[in-house]
Enzyme design. Structure first.
Site, PDB file in Angstrom:
ATOM      1  CE  LYS A  84      -5.321   6.017   8.060  1.00  0.00           C
ATOM      2  NZ  LYS A  84      -5.348   4.553   8.323  1.00  0.00           N
ATOM      3  CG  ASP A 111      -3.442   4.325  -2.845  1.00  0.00           C
ATOM      4  OD1 ASP A 111      -4.368   3.524  -2.638  1.00  0.00           O
ATOM      5  OD2 ASP A 111      -3.182   5.265  -2.072  1.00  0.00           O
ATOM      6  CG  ASP A 127      -2.196   0.745   1.007  1.00  0.00           C
ATOM      7  OD1 ASP A 127      -2.248   1.544   0.064  1.00  0.00           O
ATOM      8  OD2 ASP A 127      -3.153   0.529   1.774  1.00  0.00           O
TER       9      ASP A 127
END
Length: 1225
Positions: free
Chosen positions: A985, A1144, A916
């Protein structure tokens, strides 16, 4: 007459006739059963039995005589014979009168006579049914012919000169009036154009950019031709042409479409009518127009003189004869008729062969290695033989030809009690009646729409004829079955139904040719075949000579919704049930199954179609265990077709767009079609490679999930609970009826309404989650023992997605855990270590530890790992504490099998290991700006330990908070001890993708509410404070990133003010345009309710400046991460790796992780070694600032200044990325 001939004659004639006899009374139903039934014992005397025997012989003789007369009357359409009259028998023991002996008595028929009579009776009933069907068909044919005679074919011309010419030619009787007429029309057309072409509104703008009514007209004509209603299309064309306002909507392609239809039928007179209208509109015929005229002449075998005049005029118009055979898409028969006509005028003419140009090669420097000739390259093959793959192809072909697939539901099987069986029987009876009612409603609706079309209006008649009535009825019954108990928005339901019709009508019918070509293509993929030269799947398919499928225009959203709304209303009218199902003691009447009600959703009043509670209860009681899906909504059973163009690839028969977009939008498709084909090779080949990955279901994980699913679910593990666990409406004083009590205060009433709304919302969400899980798990169970494939396409930014919406690897943790690679690969020396590291990554622990530390941590936990694998539901359940519990459990099982294998390095693993990106959006920003500080924060720089940008931002926010707290800021003091990685986050992750401060505040508010110790009264104030500090921290840490974002935002704002949508081209050559325009609204009136269709993709509207400027930075970054993924995918494929991605997050076998990581880093460096921002600046200047007509605009001047001020880059060295262990990890 021979017995054989007699038998054939009886079977072929099919009449059911009884012999003639004396008149008498018919026996009662029970008595007839005794006469014609099987032989029974009798107490009659022998004399009486003899008389009955004689009566039977006499009757049989009469039957045979009647049958002989029928067979001899060969020219007679029908023979009528009186049915035998059977009188009542006298009292037992009494004798029958002699005159009644021939007629017979009750119970006296022998078995032989009974069988003959029954056979003839059945024959007669069958013949009556056939006769009724034939009469019905004849009546429909007569009505159709009469209806078509009422349609107007002669044009109403606005030019008096042309009208006079048309009238003269129609009244005159020259030798070949229509041919001469056409020749003269063609000669006069350019002269007319010279005077009026500039002012003709019909030719404004490119015809391919049809909007609104123009697009609707084109789709109407297309459907008319598809359904064989060409006279109707001509009638509507004439009607629109005769009115000046409506004539402005007509384009040359519409006239050509109708002309081509008449040419295929050889109707030269009607074709000439269209030419008259074309000339009257001031349009010049193009190659398609001439191709239609010449094709029609070829079919009618016209004289050479007319054809010569036509060809001469075509040459004078500057059109090349060869272009008819190279530039006009024609079928084989049409091409032959065209050539026949041309050779009549030019016998020596030879049609040019289609230019066989050398294969175009993508010239992008980023893709040069991919398309370089290298005989040593070895592309991966599937693990299946050619014979197995051919069998899978035939299975997939059957699925797509059926258009739907029915699978067993995984819901718990109910006990087959009397109640369940009765409910299923009741449902079967209702559906049988609904089918009949739906057929009737459809026919009445078609008649009504046909009448509207006859008046020249754009009705839904041709759209309703696209599918057979059987298909439409089946589709509507499926819709009724799947309707949730809380109902569905009428607008949503209408849109879905309209789309299903559009998708089904596109099915191609080239099965034989496809099967042959696909079989040859499989030689590239099969494990037991060889090809002469290694090549990519697209190159192999193109080398086999695949002809391009014709591209069809999408329907306008208003048409899709209007058609779906009409079908939904048909369902509402037809679906009725006995009122006794709702109220057992009610009168025996029929009540609607569906009700139309209004409800508020998000402060908007919307119309909802809701099933009757009694029907919902009946479905629940019956507990039928089947689900029906569209064939394009499930994974494929064979490798998808390789992508060869923007509209050719993926499914075998169902056309799919390479770039998905909102229905009705054409701007993306038009950009792709104008793009040189070679520029799209990278995207086409990457989509093909992703779709060629074979998958299988992880059966052990599926069994555990099903166990929880059929119990009470487990929301903590992502298994939704059943509806029985949903919150119920309050009871007692808090019940909804409590609002009516006089002692309840207004504040209490408001609180009760809020609580009820909250519970209803939770129940709806639970129902939606449960249905989504049911679809996913049912498909997984259906595919449990199969190998399957997931065809891919992309969104307008270039990001790739599987076409199957219900079961794929892009879903939740649970969805990903159910899938594994169908093709395994030995672990090798490092594969087991990567499995252990991947397992620790899934737990969410040790994120700031090295890879070696994660591997060692997995070794320390091996006892828990093995326990989770062996006893997942009864052991210590360590896996349940992971961030991704189901994937962690699947990995535990894979690690257990590997460590217990005799040789772990030889263990064949099917498990996908993920790598990742570390806040990938910020990685691209840091690389674009060569921002050294930002690059270090997102692991672009080599380091011994991974950097965590979220923790760093949280630490920076804590610094700001401490400073404010010392100055006495109350909210800063309240937040002490509550600012952590989890709180910031989501906002940090999404700020790079354009999240606003408002959106960021909502994200932080949600995180704060999850902290039970935080004072909830300060959530609103604290979220405002924190989002401001997060943005300030990012500004300080990523100064280069923020300057690039501002430059992109300002550029998009100014482009929007010039009246254009933002466009750009990715580094791989994919053209992109942002589909954000001001809303255009179309109201569809009538029926159950008026629907307002709002669309933001109407290019005739001005761009939406706010969406254009806010969307450009994130969309541009998404186009870069998709370019990086495509490069990685193609290079991995070239190295023989299995590769798939979730944006991604890159997946491959454990043994190949190191190779994939190397490719991933190399391609990121190569991508950002290009001058991406300067290339973007040059493209935008050329696209939006180079038109001399707008160069003096103040907005264009500002845009030019902004585009020339490209943000300056820092000094970060990109080559360091290649040595960064934690860039992707």
């Amino acid at each position: 007459m021979s017995a054989v001939r007699w038998g054939r004659g009886a079977a072929g004639f099919g009449r059911a006739l009884w012999p003639a006899g004396p008149p008498g009374l018919l026996a009662e139903e029970g008595a007839l059963g005794g006469v014609w039934g099987r032989k029974r014992s009798s107490t009659a005397s022998p004399c009486e039995q003899d008389r009955r025997k004689d009566w039977g012989h006499a009757e049989l003789l009469e039957v045979l005589k009647a049958r002989v007369r029928q067979l001899q009357a060969e020219g007679v359409a029908e023979v009528t014979v009186k049915r035998v009259a059977v009188p009542r028998a006298p009292e037992a023991g009494g004798a029958q009168p002699a005159r009644q002996a021939k007629a017979g008595a009750e119970g006296a028929a022998p078995a032989l006579s009974s069988r003959w009579a029954q056979k003839l009776d059945n024959d007669q009933r069958l013949m009556e049914k056939r006769k009724q069907r034939l009469e019905g068909k004849l009546q429909k044919h007569v009505e159709k012919v009469a209806w078509q005679k009422q349609l107007r074919l002669e044009p109403r011309l606005l030019s008096r000169k042309l009208a006079s010419q048309l009238q003269h030619w129609e009244q005159g009787t020259p030798r070949s009036p229509w041919e001469e007429q056409l020749a003269q029309l063609l000669q006069e057309a350019p002269q007319r154009l010279g005077g009026k072409a500039a002012a003709a509104p019909a030719v404004r703008g490119p015809e391919s950019r049809l909007e609104g009514q123009q697009q609707r007209l084109l789709s109407f004509f297309e459907c008319c031709l598809l359904t064989g209603h060409l006279p109707l299309a001509h009638h509507v064309l004439v009607t629109h042409h005769s009115k000046s306002q409506q004539r402005r909507l007509l384009t040359l392609s519409m006239y050509n479409m109708v002309m081509l239809g008449w040419a295929r039928q050889g109707s030269f007179k009607e074709l000439t009518y269209v030419f008259f209208m074309l000339k009257d509109a001031g349009l010049a015929p193009d190659l398609r127009s001439y191709a239609a005229a010449l094709q029609c002449m070829g079919r009618l075998d016209q004289d050479a003189g007319t054809i010569r005049r036509c060809l001469k005029q075509m040459a004078q118009d500057g059109l090349q004869l060869q272009g008819l055979f190279t530039a006009v898409p024609l079928g084989a028969e049409e091409r032959a008729e065209l050539l026949r006509a041309v050779r009549k005028a030019k016998p020596s003419f030879t049609p040019p062969r289609l230019p066989v140009s050398p294969p175009q090669v993508n010239t992008s420097p980023l893709l040069r290695d991919i398309y370089a000739k290298d005989p040593a390259v070895s592309y991966p093959r599937l693990h299946l033989s050619l014979k197995e793959l051919q069998g899978l192809f035939r299975r997939q072909l059957r699925v797509e030809m059926a258009t739907t697939i029915t699978v067993e539901s995984v819901e718990k099987v109910p006990l087959l009690t009397k109640e369940v069986l009765h409910a299923r029987k009741t449902l079967a009876g209702l559906r049988s009646r609904w089918k009949t009612a739906l057929y009737q409603e459809l026919q009445e609706t078609k008649e009504s729409e046909a009448h509207a079309a006859q008046e020249g209006r754009l009705s839904l008649f041709p759209y309703l004829c696209l599918l057979s009535e059987k298909e439409v009825v089946g589709m509507l019954l499926q819709t009724l079955q799947a309707l949730p108990a809380q109902g569905e928005s009428l607008l949503f339901l209408a849109h879905e139904l309209g789309l299903r019709v559009f998708k089904r009508k596109q099915l191609r019918n080239e099965v034989q040719e496809l099967e042959q070509r696909y079989s040859e293509y499989l030689h590239l993929l099969a494990s037991d075949t060889q090809v002469e030269e290694p090549c990519l799947p697209r190159q192999r398919w193109e080398a086999l000579g695949e002809t391009e499928a014709p591209h069809e225009q999408p329907w306008p959203t208003s048409v899709v919704v209007q058609l779906g709304k009409q079908l939904a209303e048909v369902l509402v009218r037809a679906a009725r049930m006995p009122s006794s199902l709702a109220a057992p003691r009610s009168p025996a009447t029929l009540i609607p199954v569906l009700y139309h009600v209004y409800s508020f959703r998000s402060f908007r009043q919307i119309g909802i179609l809701k099933p009757h509670p009694a029907f919902t209860q009946l479905l629940e009681t019956a507990a039928e265990r089947t689900l029906t899906f569209e064939s394009t909504d499930v994974p494929m059973l064979c490798p998808p077709l390789p992508w060869t163009s923007p509209h050719s690839g993926a499914f075998l028969l169902s056309p799919t767009k390479m770039m998905r977009s909102v229905e009705g939008s054409q701007q993306h498709q038009l950009l792709l079609e104008r793009c040189p084909p070679a520029e799209l090779h990278g995207a086409l080949d990457a989509l093909t490679q992703l779709g060629n990955c074979a998958w299988r279901v992880n059966g052990r994980v599926l069994d555990l999930v099903l166990e929880l699913f059929n119990d009470k679910g487990c929301p903590r593990l992502g298994v939704p609970a059943p509806p029985s666990e949903a919150p119920r409406p309050p009871e007692g004083r808090q019940a909804p009826k409590g609002c009516l009590l006089p002692e309840v205060s207004p504040a209490e009433k408001a609180e009760m309404r809020r609580e009820l709304a909250r519970r209803l919302k939770v129940a709806r969400e639970m129902q939606s989650l449960r249905a989504d899980a049911l679809y996913r798990l049912s498909l997984a169970q259906h595919l449990r023992h199969c190998v399957f494939w997931l065809p891919h396409n992309m969104d307008f930014r270039g990001r790739t997605y599987p076409c199957s919406p219900h079961f794929n690897h892009l879903g939740s943790d649970l969805a990903r855990a159910l899938l594994e690679f169908a093709q395994g690969r030995p672990l090798g020396p490092h594969g087991l270590n990567w499995l252990k590291i991947h397992l620790v990554n899934l737990t969410g622990l040790k994120k700031r530890e090295s890879l070696e530390a994660r591997r060692d941590y997995a070794d320390e936990l091996m006892e828990d790992i093995l326990d989770s694998a062996d006893r997942p539901m009864t052991g210590r359940k360590w896996w349940m504490e992971a961030d991704e519990p189901w994937q962690a459990l699947a990995c535990c099982m894979e690690v257990a099998r590997a460590v217990r294998a005799p040789d772990p390095t030889a263990y064949v693993s099917h498990f996908p290991v993920h790598q990742d990106g570390s806040c990938n959006g910020l990685q691209h920003y840091a690389a674009l700006g060569r921002d050294g500080a930002g690059a270090a924060s997102v692991n672009l720089l080599p380091s011994d330990l991974p950097q965590d940008v979220y923790s760093e931002v949280a630490a920076q926010v804590e610094v700001f908070r401490r400073q404010d707290a010392e100055q006495g800021v109350r909210v800063a003091q309240m937040l002490e001890g509550f600012i952590g990685r989890k709180v910031v986050k989501q906002t940090v992750m999404t700020v790079v993708y354009g999240v606003t401060r408002y959106g960021g505040r909502l994200q932080i508010e949600k995180r704060l509410r999850e902290i039970h110790d935080f004072p909830q009264d300060f959530v609103w104030e604290a979220s405002h404070y924190l989002v401001r500090q997060v943005f300030n921290s990012l500004q300080e840490m990523f100064s280069g990133t923020r300057s690039i974002q501002r430059w992109l935002t300002e550029s998009a704002r100014l482009i929007s003010h010039t009246g254009s949508a933002v466009e750009w081209v990715t580094p791989l050559g994919i053209p992109i345009v942002q589909p954000y325009h001001r809303d255009s609204k179309v109201m569809i009136k009538g029926g159950l309710q008026s629907l307002t269709v709002s669309s933001s993709v109407d290019t005739s509207q001005k761009p939406n400046t706010l969406k254009q400027k806010n969307g450009f930075p994130p969309n541009f970054i998404h186009s870069l991460d998709s370019s990086h993924m495509i490069l990685t995918a193609l290079h991995c494929y070239r190295k023989g790796l299995t590769f798939v991605s979730v944006h991604d997050c890159f997946w491959t076998h454990a043994a190949d992780v190191a190779v994939m990581n190397q490719v991933c880093r190399e391609q990121f460096v190569r991508l950002h070694s290009q001058p991406i921002l300067h290339n973007l600046s040059r493209f935008l200047i050329k696209r939006f600032c180079s038109d001399p007509r707008t160069s003096k605009s103040v907005w264009v001047s500002r845009l030019m200044d902004t585009l020339l001020s490209v943000p300056k880059a820092g000094t970060f060295n990109l080559e360091q990325v290649k040595r960064s262990t934690y860039f992707f990890s």
